[in-house]
Every structure is written in C-alpha cells, then in structure tokens.
Design an enzyme around this catalytic site. Structure first.
Site, mmCIF file in Angstrom:
data_model
loop_
_atom_site.group_PDB
_atom_site.id
_atom_site.type_symbol
_atom_site.label_atom_id
_atom_site.label_comp_id
_atom_site.label_asym_id
_atom_site.label_seq_id
_atom_site.Cartn_x
_atom_site.Cartn_y
_atom_site.Cartn_z
ATOM 1 C CB CYS A 77 -0.899 -0.040 1.239
ATOM 2 S SG CYS A 77 -1.633 1.528 1.698
ATOM 3 C CB CYS A 130 0.725 1.341 4.274
ATOM 4 S SG CYS A 130 -1.017 0.870 4.272
#
Length: 97
Positions: free
Chosen positions: A22, A25
């Site tokens: 991600c 993230c």
C-alpha cells in the site's frame, strides 16, 4: 500475544493496520516510527500487516489501509483510515492519555 491482550496491555494503545504493497501505508511508515519514539514507555504502538493478520484485521473491522485505532482501557475510542498528519495523530493519542 492475542489481540485482546494487546489492546488491554496498557491504559492507552495505538494500533495500525497496514499492507506492505500500500503506497499510503509506505508514506505513513516513517511517521509511525517517529510517533513510536515519542511515545516510547508511555503508549505502546502495534502494527499489523493485514496480509499476515487477516483474522485480526477482520475482528477489528478494518476495511481499508492504513487504519489507525486508539484503544483506551481495551475499548476502541478513535479510528482513522487513510493517511494522517503525524502531529494530528500524536495529538489524538495524547488526548486519551
């Protein structure tokens, strides 16, 4: 340690659910590392990769990453999904201390 034990391990606990793939993230990783250092010895910060902890993420009701949760006395008191400014996240944790 079970998730229920983790969220009850201290009066206030910060949890992040993330995924290695991600990009949001990945952007939050250095922010979370800095917050860990600032809160060291006062508020534990736990990070769970949703691909490795699918059932835990499911129990916590995580539908997107990154998701941040603050627990106070084992109860969820705050949740945020997506990127968040480090100062805002830190202020939110401190507000429950």
């Amino acid at each position: 340690m079970k998730y229920s034990e983790i969220i009850n391990s201290e009066p206030v606990v910060l949890v992040e659910f993330f995924a290695a793939w991600c990009p949001h993230c990945q952007k939050m990783m250095p922010v979370v590392e800095q917050i860990k250092l600032i809160l060291e010895g006062r508020v534990p910060v736990y990070q769970f990769d949703i691909d490795e902890h699918e059932s835990t993420a499911g129990k916590a009701g995580v539908e997107s990453v990154p998701t941040f949760l603050i627990y106070k006395d084992g109860n969820p008191v705050w949740r945020h999904s997506g990127e968040i400014d480090g100062d805002m996240l830190l202020d939110k944790v401190k507000s429950y201390m």
